[in-house]
Write a protein that holds these residues in place. Structure first.
Motif, short mmCIF file in Angstrom:
data_model
loop_
_atom_site.label_atom_id
_atom_site.label_comp_id
_atom_site.label_asym_id
_atom_site.label_seq_id
_atom_site.Cartn_x
_atom_site.Cartn_y
_atom_site.Cartn_z
N GLY A 118 -44.35 -14.86 -1.20
CA GLY A 118 -43.25 -14.58 -2.12
C GLY A 118 -42.04 -15.45 -1.91
O GLY A 118 -41.02 -15.30 -2.59
N ALA A 119 -42.12 -16.41 -0.95
CA ALA A 119 -40.96 -17.26 -0.65
C ALA A 119 -40.58 -18.13 -1.84
O ALA A 119 -39.39 -18.29 -2.14
CB ALA A 119 -41.27 -18.14 0.57
N TRP A 120 -41.57 -18.67 -2.52
CA TRP A 120 -41.28 -19.51 -3.69
C TRP A 120 -40.72 -18.67 -4.83
O TRP A 120 -39.85 -19.13 -5.57
CB TRP A 120 -42.55 -20.25 -4.14
N ALA A 121 -41.23 -17.46 -4.98
CA ALA A 121 -40.71 -16.57 -6.02
C ALA A 121 -39.24 -16.25 -5.76
O ALA A 121 -38.43 -16.15 -6.69
CB ALA A 121 -41.53 -15.28 -6.06
N THR A 122 -38.90 -16.10 -4.48
CA THR A 122 -37.51 -15.85 -4.12
C THR A 122 -36.64 -17.05 -4.46
O THR A 122 -35.51 -16.90 -4.94
CB THR A 122 -37.39 -15.54 -2.61
N THR A 123 -37.16 -18.26 -4.23
CA THR A 123 -36.43 -19.48 -4.57
C THR A 123 -36.15 -19.54 -6.07
O THR A 123 -35.05 -19.89 -6.50
CB THR A 123 -37.24 -20.73 -4.16
N ILE A 124 -37.16 -19.19 -6.87
CA ILE A 124 -36.98 -19.16 -8.34
C ILE A 124 -35.90 -18.15 -8.71
O ILE A 124 -35.03 -18.43 -9.54
CB ILE A 124 -38.31 -18.81 -9.03
N LYS A 125 -35.95 -16.98 -8.07
CA LYS A 125 -34.99 -15.92 -8.38
C LYS A 125 -33.56 -16.33 -8.05
O LYS A 125 -32.61 -15.87 -8.70
CB LYS A 125 -35.37 -14.65 -7.59
N GLU A 126 -33.40 -17.21 -7.07
CA GLU A 126 -32.06 -17.61 -6.63
C GLU A 126 -31.54 -18.86 -7.34
O GLU A 126 -30.40 -19.28 -7.10
CB GLU A 126 -32.07 -17.84 -5.11
N LEU A 127 -32.37 -19.46 -8.20
CA LEU A 127 -31.93 -20.64 -8.94
C LEU A 127 -30.81 -20.28 -9.93
O LEU A 127 -30.77 -19.17 -10.47
CB LEU A 127 -33.10 -21.25 -9.72
N ASN A 128 -29.94 -21.24 -10.18
CA ASN A 128 -28.92 -21.08 -11.22
C ASN A 128 -29.64 -20.96 -12.57
O ASN A 128 -30.53 -21.76 -12.87
CB ASN A 128 -27.99 -22.29 -11.22
N PRO A 129 -29.29 -19.96 -13.38
CA PRO A 129 -29.99 -19.76 -14.66
C PRO A 129 -30.02 -20.99 -15.57
O PRO A 129 -31.02 -21.22 -16.26
CB PRO A 129 -29.20 -18.62 -15.31
N ILE A 130 -28.95 -21.78 -15.56
CA ILE A 130 -28.93 -22.98 -16.40
C ILE A 130 -29.99 -23.98 -15.93
O ILE A 130 -30.73 -24.56 -16.74
CB ILE A 130 -27.54 -23.65 -16.38
N ILE A 131 -30.07 -24.16 -14.61
CA ILE A 131 -31.07 -25.08 -14.05
C ILE A 131 -32.47 -24.55 -14.33
O ILE A 131 -33.37 -25.29 -14.75
CB ILE A 131 -30.84 -25.26 -12.54
N LEU A 132 -32.64 -23.25 -14.08
CA LEU A 132 -33.96 -22.64 -14.29
C LEU A 132 -34.41 -22.77 -15.73
O LEU A 132 -35.54 -23.18 -16.02
CB LEU A 132 -33.90 -21.16 -13.90
N GLN A 133 -33.53 -22.44 -16.67
CA GLN A 133 -33.90 -22.48 -18.08
C GLN A 133 -34.10 -23.91 -18.58
O GLN A 133 -34.85 -24.15 -19.53
CB GLN A 133 -32.87 -21.75 -18.94
N SER A 134 -33.45 -24.86 -17.95
CA SER A 134 -33.69 -26.27 -18.28
C SER A 134 -35.12 -26.65 -17.90
O SER A 134 -35.82 -27.35 -18.64
CB SER A 134 -32.69 -27.17 -17.56
N ILE A 135 -35.57 -26.16 -16.72
CA ILE A 135 -36.95 -26.39 -16.29
C ILE A 135 -37.91 -25.69 -17.24
O ILE A 135 -38.94 -26.24 -17.64
CB ILE A 135 -37.16 -25.88 -14.85
N VAL A 136 -37.56 -24.45 -17.62
CA VAL A 136 -38.37 -23.68 -18.56
C VAL A 136 -38.51 -24.42 -19.89
O VAL A 136 -39.60 -24.47 -20.48
CB VAL A 136 -37.75 -22.28 -18.78
N LEU A 137 -37.42 -25.00 -20.35
CA LEU A 137 -37.44 -25.75 -21.61
C LEU A 137 -38.39 -26.94 -21.52
O LEU A 137 -39.17 -27.19 -22.45
CB LEU A 137 -36.03 -26.21 -21.96
#
Length: 486
Positions: A118-137
């Motif tokens: 679950g370490a990677w899942a935790t990293t995803i959870k702690e990402l800045n939403p703008i950065i995360l959603q840019s990756i999602v896009l």
């Protein structure tokens, strides 16, 4: 249809419908919002909503057994062509929030498959939403391109993965209920009858949309009424068995969740990571390490991949393949040399991209972002079920025009009232689901979430209302050009 082609039994109908409707995620998401009180909610939901819903679908399927167009064809037969177009549009456009969330779900599933701790899942959870959603896009745009190539193999893998997750869901119920015998304790302490009874307050009403979202979609099985042996008997029987299977899995699955999670202290990221936590805990309890979470995560990764590609292409083809030029501009049905609906894909890309980025601008926490998008789906997706109930009311209002081998209720008036009840309840649940309860009322974040939940369905449906005007203008222009050339 000849009896030779009627080879489906009530068992086939029940199993096919169950795979279409149910998934382990339905248990996790609703336990996350209600805890053990969801058990009582499931009883009410299935008895007062899901059973009549499935039987109405059975009657509609019987009345329009020769129709392959699904809900939009039902609406066309019982109301008007314009409403039929809006039904078809709604069935497509509710996939926009679904597509906006799917890449994030894919990232989470893949992270658990590669790193079951679950370490990677935790990293995803702690990402800045703008950065995360840019990756999602970026992920979405990549798969938008991939879907233009037609990946049949991926869809087959998705079907296999979906079946695997179904098996894992049943396995979870068995192991989850057995876990206390291994651990010697139940995670939720002091369980009494009152633990299962919810408080029927405003907060509770806001959770109804998630329940409706969980049990919807059984109308997908309706076209198979024409392939069923003795459909007037076996199709409704299959739908009733489907309702029973959903009830058993919902109730036992929710109780099993209470066996391994403390319902009084639900993890804040249970919606996002709950399914993986559940299999992680079961692996620990039974001394099998990470095997369960790896299998589930791999199956879910494959299913998410397939669903993402399939949900980009298939609903768009349903909408545009036989588009009525009176309501949809011909330009949207334009295909390239590979048969790809080019302009339809562009429209999809624009709408999904907006819905991926906008929520990240007002929500500063990735876990909250996931929850917000999940609840947005619960508000928007059930809008398509409204057309099922509208079609049923139309059928009851003009029952003399239609011959049906099966009737849910003999009285047309009673049938109409039941259809109206399900329509009103669905609409009410969607409206109540727009109000978040996880942040302070009228705070800036609360206002942002309400605006997102309110404006998203209005804008998405509103675009559908604009298209007929665009189609008329486009048709007039073509006619004018044709006259000039002559």
């Amino acid at each position: 249809m000849s009896d030779q082609n009627r080879n489906l039994t009530w068992r086939n109908i029940a199993l096919m419908g169950f795979v279409m409707v149910w998934g382990f995620g339905n248990v996790v998401l609703n336990f996350a919002t209600q805890g053990l009180t969801v058990v009582f909610s499931w009883v009410l939901m299935i008895g007062l909503y899901f059973v009549p819903y499935t039987l109405m679908v059975g009657e509609l399927g019987s009345a329009f057994k020769d129709s392959q167009g699904g809900v939009s064809a039902w609406i066309r037969s019982t109301t008007t062509p314009m409403l039929a177009f809006m039904a078809g549009w709604t069935y497509w456009v509710v996939h926009i929030p679904y597509l906006a969330q799917k890449p994030l779900g894919l990232m989470v599933a893949l992270s658990w498959a590669v790193n079951p701790s679950g370490a990677w899942a935790t990293t995803i959870k702690e990402l800045n939403p703008i950065i995360l959603q840019s990756i999602v896009l970026v992920i979405f745009l990549v798969f938008l391109y991939v879907s233009t190539k037609g990946v049949k193999t991926l869809k087959v893998i998705g079907n296999i993965a979906g079946t695997s997750m179904f098996v894992m869901s049943l396995l979870f119920i068995v192991l989850g209920l057995a876990a206390p015998a291994i651990t010697g304790k139940v995670a939720t302490p002091n369980i009494t009858m009152n633990s299962f009874i919810p408080k029927f307050d405003f907060n509770y009403l806001t959770t109804l949309a998630m329940l409706v979202f969980a049990v919807g979609g059984c109308e997908k099985i309706a076209p198979y009424v024409n392939n069923t042996k003795d459909p007037s008997k076996n199709f409704p029987k299959g739908m009733l068995v489907l309702a029973g299977m959903v009830a058993v899995c919902a109730l036992l699955g929710s109780v099993a969740m209470g066996m391994i999670f403390n319902a009084n202290e639900i993890p804040e990221d249970l919606m996002m990571n709950g399914a993986y936590y559940a299999f992680q805990l079961l692996g620990e309890h039974f001394g099998l390490g990470s095997i369960f979470v790896i299998i589930y995560a791999l199956a879910n990764t494959a299913a998410q991949l397939s669903a993402l590609v399939f949900s980009i292409d298939a609903p768009l083809r349903v909408l545009l393949a036989e588009a009525d030029s009176n309501f949809i501009p011909k330009s949207l049905s334009k295909t390239n040399k590979n048969g790809v609906l080019v302009n339809g894909y562009i429209m999809t890309a624009i709408l999904v991209s907006i819905l991926i980025i906008v929520p990240a601008l007002g929500i500063g926490n990735t876990n909250e972002l996931f929850i917000t998008l999940t609840k947005l789906n619960a508000v928007v997706m059930p809008m398509r079920y409204l057309w099922v109930f509208l079609a049923y009311m139309g059928l009851k209002k003009a029952s003399s025009k239609f011959k049906t081998d099966y009737k849910f209720v003999k009285s047309d008036k009673v049938g109409f009232i039941i259809g109206l009840w399900c329509f009103a309840f669905t609409a009410f649940a969607c409206i109540m689901g727009m109000f978040p309860t996880d942040v302070a009322a009228f705070s800036s974040e609360w206002m942002f979430k309400v605006a997102l939940n309110l404006l998203t369905p209005i804008v998405l449906v509103g675009i559908g209302l604009i298209l007929p005007a665009m189609a008329r203008k486009s048709n007039a222009k073509e006619e004018s050009q044709s006259t000039i050339q002559q």
